[in-house]
Design a protein around this motif. Structure first.
Motif, PDB file in Angstrom:
ATOM      1  N   THR A  55       0.849  -1.199   0.000  1.00 16.22           N
ATOM      2  CA  THR A  55       0.000   0.000   0.000  1.00 16.22           C
ATOM      3  C   THR A  55       0.879   1.241   0.000  1.00 16.22           C
ATOM      4  N   PHE A  56       0.573   2.175  -0.900  1.00 11.78           N
ATOM      5  CA  PHE A  56       1.316   3.439  -0.979  1.00 11.78           C
ATOM      6  C   PHE A  56       0.421   4.578  -0.514  1.00 11.78           C
ATOM      7  N   LEU A  57       0.908   5.329   0.482  1.00 11.65           N
ATOM      8  CA  LEU A  57       0.171   6.490   1.004  1.00 11.65           C
ATOM      9  C   LEU A  57       0.787   7.749   0.412  1.00 11.65           C
ATOM     10  N   ALA A  58      -0.025   8.520  -0.287  1.00 13.09           N
ATOM     11  CA  ALA A  58       0.480   9.690  -1.014  1.00 13.09           C
ATOM     12  C   ALA A  58       0.521  10.924  -0.110  1.00 13.09           C
ATOM     13  N   GLY A  59       1.118  11.990  -0.662  1.00 12.04           N
ATOM     14  CA  GLY A  59       1.351  13.203   0.115  1.00 12.04           C
ATOM     15  C   GLY A  59       0.268  14.254  -0.076  1.00 12.04           C
ATOM     16  N   LEU A  60       0.515  15.406   0.515  1.00 14.34           N
ATOM     17  CA  LEU A  60      -0.410  16.533   0.488  1.00 14.34           C
ATOM     18  C   LEU A  60      -0.827  16.879  -0.938  1.00 14.34           C
ATOM     19  N   THR A  61      -2.072  17.131  -1.139  1.00 12.76           N
ATOM     20  CA  THR A  61      -2.697  17.524  -2.414  1.00 12.76           C
ATOM     21  C   THR A  61      -2.883  16.359  -3.391  1.00 12.76           C
ATOM     22  N   CYS A  62      -2.415  15.181  -3.050  1.00 16.12           N
ATOM     23  CA  CYS A  62      -2.506  14.054  -3.992  1.00 16.12           C
ATOM     24  C   CYS A  62      -3.847  13.327  -3.878  1.00 16.12           C
ATOM     25  N   THR A  63      -4.076  12.438  -4.837  1.00 14.52           N
ATOM     26  CA  THR A  63      -5.279  11.594  -4.840  1.00 14.52           C
ATOM     27  C   THR A  63      -4.849  10.143  -5.031  1.00 14.52           C
ATOM     28  N   THR A  86      -3.442   2.140  -3.823  1.00 13.94           N
ATOM     29  CA  THR A  86      -3.226   3.578  -3.626  1.00 13.94           C
ATOM     30  C   THR A  86      -4.527   4.229  -3.158  1.00 13.94           C
ATOM     31  N   PRO A  87      -4.635   4.411  -1.833  1.00 11.95           N
ATOM     32  CA  PRO A  87      -5.826   5.077  -1.297  1.00 11.95           C
ATOM     33  C   PRO A  87      -5.808   6.574  -1.603  1.00 11.95           C
ATOM     34  N   ASP A  88      -6.946   7.220  -1.468  1.00 11.41           N
ATOM     35  CA  ASP A  88      -6.997   8.685  -1.518  1.00 11.41           C
ATOM     36  C   ASP A  88      -6.372   9.236  -0.229  1.00 11.41           C
ATOM     37  N   THR A  89      -6.125  10.547  -0.203  1.00 11.87           N
ATOM     38  CA  THR A  89      -5.406  11.138   0.932  1.00 11.87           C
ATOM     39  C   THR A  89      -6.325  11.751   1.996  1.00 11.87           C
ATOM     40  N   SER A  90      -7.627  11.757   1.737  1.00 11.21           N
ATOM     41  CA  SER A  90      -8.577  12.310   2.726  1.00 11.21           C
ATOM     42  C   SER A  90      -9.990  12.053   2.227  1.00 11.21           C
ATOM     43  N   PRO A  91     -10.991  12.262   3.102  1.00  8.28           N
ATOM     44  CA  PRO A  91     -12.371  12.324   2.602  1.00  8.28           C
ATOM     45  C   PRO A  91     -12.541  13.574   1.734  1.00  8.28           C
ATOM     46  N   GLY A 108      -7.312  16.469   0.896  1.00 10.23           N
ATOM     47  CA  GLY A 108      -5.966  16.157   0.402  1.00 10.23           C
ATOM     48  C   GLY A 108      -4.921  16.122   1.496  1.00 10.23           C
ATOM     49  N   ALA A 109      -5.362  16.201   2.738  1.00 12.07           N
ATOM     50  CA  ALA A 109      -4.409  16.309   3.854  1.00 12.07           C
ATOM     51  C   ALA A 109      -4.942  15.590   5.092  1.00 12.07           C
ATOM     52  N   GLY A 110      -5.307  14.341   4.922  1.00 15.94           N
ATOM     53  CA  GLY A 110      -5.925  13.594   6.037  1.00 15.94           C
ATOM     54  C   GLY A 110      -4.952  13.134   7.101  1.00 15.94           C
ATOM     55  N   PHE A 111      -3.658  13.145   6.799  1.00 17.63           N
ATOM     56  CA  PHE A 111      -2.590  12.789   7.753  1.00 17.63           C
ATOM     57  C   PHE A 111      -2.713  11.368   8.323  1.00 17.63           C
ATOM     58  N   TYR A 112      -3.570  10.546   7.765  1.00 20.74           N
ATOM     59  CA  TYR A 112      -3.631   9.121   8.113  1.00 20.74           C
ATOM     60  C   TYR A 112      -3.858   8.888   9.604  1.00 20.74           C
ATOM     61  N   LEU A 113      -4.728   9.715  10.186  1.00 21.25           N
ATOM     62  CA  LEU A 113      -5.105   9.546  11.594  1.00 21.25           C
ATOM     63  C   LEU A 113      -6.616   9.755  11.723  1.00 21.25           C
ATOM     64  N   ASP A 114      -7.125   9.466  12.919  1.00 24.46           N
ATOM     65  CA  ASP A 114      -8.547   9.693  13.211  1.00 24.46           C
ATOM     66  C   ASP A 114      -8.668  11.003  13.975  1.00 24.46           C
ATOM     67  N   ALA A 115      -9.328  11.988  13.378  1.00 13.72           N
ATOM     68  CA  ALA A 115      -9.479  13.283  14.048  1.00 13.72           C
ATOM     69  C   ALA A 115     -10.391  13.132  15.267  1.00 13.72           C
ATOM     70  N   THR A 116     -10.074  13.892  16.295  1.00 14.43           N
ATOM     71  CA  THR A 116     -10.909  13.867  17.505  1.00 14.43           C
ATOM     72  C   THR A 116     -11.662  15.188  17.681  1.00 14.43           C
ATOM     73  N   GLN A 117     -11.328  16.192  16.840  1.00 15.32           N
ATOM     74  CA  GLN A 117     -11.893  17.531  17.037  1.00 15.32           C
ATOM     75  C   GLN A 117     -12.938  17.863  15.967  1.00 15.32           C
ATOM     76  N   GLY A 157       2.392  11.032   3.381  1.00 16.12           N
ATOM     77  CA  GLY A 157       2.160   9.586   3.293  1.00 16.12           C
ATOM     78  C   GLY A 157       3.325   8.781   3.864  1.00 16.12           C
ATOM     79  N   GLY A 158       4.521   9.366   3.855  1.00 18.46           N
ATOM     80  CA  GLY A 158       5.657   8.730   4.519  1.00 18.46           C
ATOM     81  C   GLY A 158       5.448   8.752   6.025  1.00 18.46           C
ATOM     82  N   HIS A 159       4.951   9.879   6.508  1.00 20.50           N
ATOM     83  CA  HIS A 159       4.532   9.967   7.924  1.00 20.50           C
ATOM     84  C   HIS A 159       3.480   8.889   8.200  1.00 20.50           C
ATOM     85  N   GLY A 160       2.501   8.765   7.317  1.00 22.78           N
ATOM     86  CA  GLY A 160       1.451   7.758   7.500  1.00 22.78           C
ATOM     87  C   GLY A 160       2.023   6.348   7.527  1.00 22.78           C
ATOM     88  N   ALA A 161       2.937   6.065   6.607  1.00 24.98           N
ATOM     89  CA  ALA A 161       3.503   4.709   6.540  1.00 24.98           C
ATOM     90  C   ALA A 161       4.265   4.390   7.823  1.00 24.98           C
TER      91      ALA A 161
END
Ligand SMILES: N[C@@H](CCC(=O)N[C@@H](CS)C(=O)NCC(=O)O)C(=O)O
Length: 291
Positions: A55-63, A86-91, A108-117, A157-161
Motif C-alpha cells: 500500500t502506498f500512502l500519497a502526500g499533500l494535495t494528492c489523490t 493507492t488510497p486517496d489522501t482524505s475524505p 488532500g491532507a488527512g494525515f492518516y489519523l482519526d481526528a478527535t476535534q 504519506g511517509g509519515h502515515g507509513a
C-alpha cells in the motif's frame, strides 16, 4: 459473488504490464462517505494467486491517482508479483465549509489519523478507514495474501507509513518511505494538522509522530530494516521533514535504518520514480521471507 467485491464500483480499468490498473469507488462506513482508491494487480493476482499487497500512502494535495500515474511502479510490481493499493489522501465533499481552504489541511491532507476535534472528527478517520475497512475489503475481494502486507508512502504519506507501521505492530511486514514527515510534532505541517485534528493538548500528538513512536521502542520493530530515501534539493527538507530526528530514534531503539540522502533530488515524483524500484525490491524481499 464475494460480498467485499460486490461493494466496489469499478471506475476505470487499464491493461498494464500483463496485469491491470484499476480505479474503484466504494461506500466507506468508517468515513461515512464514498471513497476512491487505485489498485494494480499483477497477472498472477488476476489469475487468482494470493500475492502480497503493498500500500502506498500519497502526500499533500494528492489523490488515489497520483502514484499510479507518476511513479512508474507497475512494471517492476508486475515482475515481482506485488499488488499495489493507492488510497486517496482524505475524505472529500464532506459538507465541512472550510474543508478545502488550505492545501495542507482538510481535503488532500488527512494525515492518516482519526481526528478527535469537530468538525473534522465526523469524517476524517483515515487510520480506521485504512486498517479496519479498505485493506481488509481489498484483501478479501481480490483474494490477496493478508499475511504479506507492505506499507510505504511519500511526505505526509511517509509519515502515515511510518506511524501506522509503528502503531499497528505485526500488521505490516515491511515499511519504507520517500521524504517522510519524520517528526510532525516539530514542524509547521504537523503543528497545523495536529492542532486541527487532535486539538491543543500536545500529549496526544506524540502518538502520531514517527520519531516519538520509534523513541519508545525497546527493540527493533522491523528487524529486516526500514528504507528511507530523501532528496537533498527538497525545498521542504529543512523546515518540515527532519529525517535526522527519526535516524536518531532508530539508532536508540536498535532499529536498522537505511536512510539515503541524494544530492540534487527534489520533493516530487521525478525523485520518487528514480528510486521506486529499490522500494519495491525492499518490500518484495521482506514479503517473500514471510511467504
Ligand atoms: N502545493 C504545494 C506542494 C504540494 C506538494 O509538493 N505535494 C507533494 C506531496 S507533499 C506531491 O506529491 N504533490 C503532487 C505531485 O508532485 O504530483 C506547494 O505549492 O508547495
Amino acid at each position: 459473488m464475494n460480498p467485499s467485491f460486490e461493494r466496489l464500483e469499478l471506475l476505470s480499468e487499464h491493461a498494464c504490464f500483463g496485469g491491470v490498473q484499476r480505479f474503484y469507488k466504494h461506500m466507506s462506513s468508517e468515513v461515512g462517505l464514498p471513497m476512491r482508491f487505485g489498485l494494480f494487480l499483477p497477472a498472477k493476482a488476476v489469475a487468482g494467486e494470493a500475492v502480497p499487497l503493498l500500500t502506498f500512502l500519497a502526500g499533500l494535495t494528492c489523490t488515489e491517482e497520483t502514484f499510479a500515474f507518476k511513479a512508474g511502479a507497475q512494471r517492476l510490481a508486475a515482475e515481482l508479483g506485488l499488488a499495489l493499493l493507492t488510497p486517496d489522501t482524505s475524505p472529500r465533499n464532506t459538507g465541512v465549509d472550510s474543508e478545502d481552504h488550505h492545501w495542507d489541511f482538510g481535503v488532500g491532507a488527512g494525515f492518516y489519523l482519526d481526528a478527535t476535534q469537530a468538525p473534522w472528527s465526523g469524517h476524517w478517520c483515515m487510520e480506521s478507514y485504512l486498517l479496519k475497512e479498505l485493506l481488509p475489503e481489498v484483501i478479501d475481494a481480490f483474494g490477496l495474501d493478508g499475511k504479506r502486507l507492505g506499507l510505504f508512502g511519500h511526505s505526509m504519506g511517509g509519515h502515515g507509513a511510518l506511524t501506522l507501521a509503528l502503531r499497528h505492530p505485526g500488521h505490516f511486514q515491511s515499511v519504507s518511505a520517500f521524504a517522510p514527515i519524520c517528526a510532525p510534532t516539530q514542524c509547521p505541517w504537523g503543528h497545523k494538522a495536529f492542532t486541527g485534528y487532535l486539538g491543543q493538548d500536545e500529549t496526544t500528538w506524540a502518538e502520531h509522530d514517527a520519531s516519538a513512536l520509534m523513541g519508545q521502542q525497546t527493540s527493533a520493530p522491523y528487524p529486516g530494516g526500514i528504507l528511507i530515501d530523501q532528496g537533498l534539493a527538497d525545498k521542504f527538507l529543512a523546515e518540515q521533514l527532519h529525517p535526522e530526528v527519526f535516524e536518531a530514534a532508530c539508532a536508540k531503539a536498535g532499529q536498522p535504518l537505511t536512510l539515503r540522502r541524494h544530492d540534487g533530488y527534489d520533493h516530487g515524483y521525478y525523485f520518487i520514480s528514480t528510486f521506486v524500484d529499490d522500494h519495491l525490491r525492499h518490500h518484495a524481499q521482506a514479503l517473500s521471507r514471510n511467504a
